[in-house]
Design a protein around this motif. Structure first.
Motif, PDB file in Angstrom:
ATOM      1  N   CYS A 107       0.814  -1.216   0.000  1.00 49.23           N
ATOM      2  CA  CYS A 107       0.000   0.000   0.000  1.00 49.23           C
ATOM      3  C   CYS A 107       0.851   1.272   0.000  1.00 49.23           C
ATOM      4  N   VAL A 108       2.143   1.126   0.086  1.00 44.58           N
ATOM      5  CA  VAL A 108       3.026   2.279  -0.093  1.00 44.58           C
ATOM      6  C   VAL A 108       2.981   2.701  -1.560  1.00 44.58           C
ATOM      7  N   ASP A 109       2.946   1.716  -2.456  1.00 38.49           N
ATOM      8  CA  ASP A 109       2.976   1.985  -3.894  1.00 38.49           C
ATOM      9  C   ASP A 109       1.605   1.998  -4.556  1.00 38.49           C
ATOM     10  N   LEU A 110       0.646   1.238  -4.019  1.00 36.91           N
ATOM     11  CA  LEU A 110      -0.673   1.124  -4.650  1.00 36.91           C
ATOM     12  C   LEU A 110      -1.748   1.725  -3.757  1.00 36.91           C
ATOM     13  N   GLY A 111      -2.693   2.407  -4.388  1.00 33.27           N
ATOM     14  CA  GLY A 111      -3.799   3.015  -3.667  1.00 33.27           C
ATOM     15  C   GLY A 111      -5.113   2.358  -4.012  1.00 33.27           C
ATOM     16  N   ILE A 112      -6.197   2.953  -3.545  1.00 37.07           N
ATOM     17  CA  ILE A 112      -7.509   2.341  -3.694  1.00 37.07           C
ATOM     18  C   ILE A 112      -7.894   2.125  -5.148  1.00 37.07           C
ATOM     19  N   GLU A 113      -7.603   3.065  -6.020  1.00 36.78           N
ATOM     20  CA  GLU A 113      -7.967   2.892  -7.430  1.00 36.78           C
ATOM     21  C   GLU A 113      -7.189   1.746  -8.068  1.00 36.78           C
ATOM     22  N   ASP A 114      -5.929   1.594  -7.689  1.00 35.92           N
ATOM     23  CA  ASP A 114      -5.124   0.471  -8.201  1.00 35.92           C
ATOM     24  C   ASP A 114      -5.732  -0.857  -7.763  1.00 35.92           C
ATOM     25  N   PHE A 115      -6.092  -0.954  -6.483  1.00 37.86           N
ATOM     26  CA  PHE A 115      -6.661  -2.204  -5.972  1.00 37.86           C
ATOM     27  C   PHE A 115      -8.026  -2.488  -6.585  1.00 37.86           C
ATOM     28  N   ASP A 123     -13.052  -0.485   0.921  1.00 35.53           N
ATOM     29  CA  ASP A 123     -13.568   0.854   1.199  1.00 35.53           C
ATOM     30  C   ASP A 123     -12.455   1.886   1.342  1.00 35.53           C
ATOM     31  N   ALA A 124     -11.305   1.444   1.822  1.00 30.52           N
ATOM     32  CA  ALA A 124     -10.187   2.370   2.023  1.00 30.52           C
ATOM     33  C   ALA A 124      -8.874   1.601   2.002  1.00 30.52           C
ATOM     34  N   VAL A 125      -7.797   2.350   1.762  1.00 31.22           N
ATOM     35  CA  VAL A 125      -6.442   1.801   1.780  1.00 31.22           C
ATOM     36  C   VAL A 125      -5.593   2.707   2.662  1.00 31.22           C
ATOM     37  N   ILE A 126      -4.925   2.105   3.641  1.00 28.24           N
ATOM     38  CA  ILE A 126      -4.020   2.861   4.502  1.00 28.24           C
ATOM     39  C   ILE A 126      -2.676   2.936   3.790  1.00 28.24           C
ATOM     40  N   ARG A 127      -2.270   4.140   3.445  1.00 30.60           N
ATOM     41  CA  ARG A 127      -1.053   4.350   2.669  1.00 30.60           C
ATOM     42  C   ARG A 127       0.113   4.708   3.581  1.00 30.60           C
ATOM     43  N   GLY A 128       1.299   4.200   3.225  1.00 30.95           N
ATOM     44  CA  GLY A 128       2.520   4.586   3.928  1.00 30.95           C
ATOM     45  C   GLY A 128       2.772   3.801   5.196  1.00 30.95           C
ATOM     46  N   GLY A 143     -13.683   6.955   7.158  1.00 31.36           N
ATOM     47  CA  GLY A 143     -12.870   7.428   6.043  1.00 31.36           C
ATOM     48  C   GLY A 143     -12.837   6.419   4.910  1.00 31.36           C
ATOM     49  N   GLU A 144     -12.876   6.945   3.690  1.00 34.77           N
ATOM     50  CA  GLU A 144     -12.830   6.095   2.510  1.00 34.77           C
ATOM     51  C   GLU A 144     -11.707   6.558   1.603  1.00 34.77           C
ATOM     52  N   GLY A 145     -11.409   5.740   0.583  1.00 34.65           N
ATOM     53  CA  GLY A 145     -10.360   6.085  -0.368  1.00 34.65           C
ATOM     54  C   GLY A 145      -8.984   5.834   0.211  1.00 34.65           C
ATOM     55  N   ASP A 146      -8.029   6.653  -0.183  1.00 31.05           N
ATOM     56  CA  ASP A 146      -6.667   6.549   0.338  1.00 31.05           C
ATOM     57  C   ASP A 146      -6.573   7.343   1.638  1.00 31.05           C
ATOM     58  N   ILE A 147      -6.132   6.672   2.687  1.00 36.26           N
ATOM     59  CA  ILE A 147      -5.967   7.325   3.985  1.00 36.26           C
ATOM     60  C   ILE A 147      -4.472   7.408   4.268  1.00 36.26           C
ATOM     61  N   ARG A 148      -3.982   8.635   4.420  1.00 39.76           N
ATOM     62  CA  ARG A 148      -2.559   8.863   4.691  1.00 39.76           C
ATOM     63  C   ARG A 148      -2.406   9.575   6.025  1.00 39.76           C
ATOM     64  N   SER A 149      -1.353   9.230   6.725  1.00 40.49           N
ATOM     65  CA  SER A 149      -1.060   9.910   7.980  1.00 40.49           C
ATOM     66  C   SER A 149      -0.452  11.281   7.685  1.00 40.49           C
ATOM     67  N   GLN A 150      -0.902  12.271   8.416  1.00 47.48           N
ATOM     68  CA  GLN A 150      -0.342  13.618   8.294  1.00 47.48           C
ATOM     69  C   GLN A 150       0.710  13.855   9.372  1.00 47.48           C
ATOM     70  N   GLN A 151       0.915  12.861  10.222  1.00 41.20           N
ATOM     71  CA  GLN A 151       1.896  12.988  11.278  1.00 41.20           C
ATOM     72  C   GLN A 151       3.288  12.672  10.763  1.00 41.20           C
ATOM     73  N   VAL A 152       4.293  13.174  11.428  1.00 39.34           N
ATOM     74  CA  VAL A 152       5.669  12.944  11.015  1.00 39.34           C
ATOM     75  C   VAL A 152       5.968  11.456  11.065  1.00 39.34           C
ATOM     76  N   GLN A 153       6.576  10.960   9.998  1.00 42.90           N
ATOM     77  CA  GLN A 153       6.884   9.541   9.919  1.00 42.90           C
ATOM     78  C   GLN A 153       8.390   9.345   9.895  1.00 42.90           C
ATOM     79  N   VAL A 154       8.802   8.230  10.460  1.00 44.74           N
ATOM     80  CA  VAL A 154      10.213   7.881  10.431  1.00 44.74           C
ATOM     81  C   VAL A 154      10.530   7.321   9.037  1.00 44.74           C
ATOM     82  N   ILE A 155      11.549   7.821   8.404  1.00 44.39           N
ATOM     83  CA  ILE A 155      11.945   7.310   7.090  1.00 44.39           C
ATOM     84  C   ILE A 155      13.027   6.271   7.284  1.00 44.39           C
TER      85      ILE A 155
END
Length: 159
Positions: A107-115, A123-128, A143-155
């Motif tokens: 789900c890092v590379d593919l989103g709801i439309e891809d799936f 109903d939704a894809v958790i991205r990242g 929540g539906e569609g692509d759900i992304r965190s807006q919080q700081v993420q560790v890379i």
């Protein structure tokens, strides 16, 4: 909210039975998200089907025995897409189909439309990575569609 976390088999054989892996990686992401829901007073159950050769019967008996508001489905890599598609179709065949949210490494590379193009009616894809409270809140708020965190993420560095 009553939640079922499903970790499907990695791949299926031509007979529809799960191919037993010679080793398995415990997916940490679904367990972290499950723990976050549990900490927010939701009832969470885990169904690990990786080593269940007759996985479909196990899933059907769990779904028939209880009604869930939400199913979190783990999809590790591209090889899991076919199995996840079958899991989603089975869940949708029940009269009262719960919301289904897909998450996992792919789900890092593919989103709801891809799936959806690949036949996964989710109903939704958790991205990242690095799911924060905002992910949990988005799911709680339907929540539906692509759900992304807006919080700081560790890379993480690439190997």
């Amino acid at each position: 909210m009553k939640i079922l976390v499903v970790i499907p088999p990695y791949v299926l054989g031509e007979d529809g039975m799960a191919v037993m892996p010679n080793k398995a990686m415990l997916p940490i992401g679904p367990l972290v998200v499950a723990g976050m829901f549990r900490d927010r007073e939701h009832k969470v159950e885990l169904l690990d089907l990786v080593f269940e050769s007759v996985w479909m019967g196990v899933l059907v008996s769990r779904l028939a025995g209880s009604e869930y508001d939400l199913i979190l489905l783990s999809c590790h890599t591209a090889r899991n897409i076919a199995v996840c598609r079958q899991v989603v179709r089975l869940i949708r065949s029940f009269q009262r189909s719960p919301r289904i949210i897909l998450g996992g490494n792919i789900c890092v590379d593919l989103g709801i439309e891809d799936f959806r193009m690949l036949g996964l009616d989710v109903d939704a894809v958790i991205r990242g990575y690095g799911h924060g409270e905002d992910i949990i809140e988005a799911i709680e708020e339907s929540g539906e569609g692509d759900i992304r965190s807006q919080q700081v993420q560790v890379i993480l560095p690439l190997p």
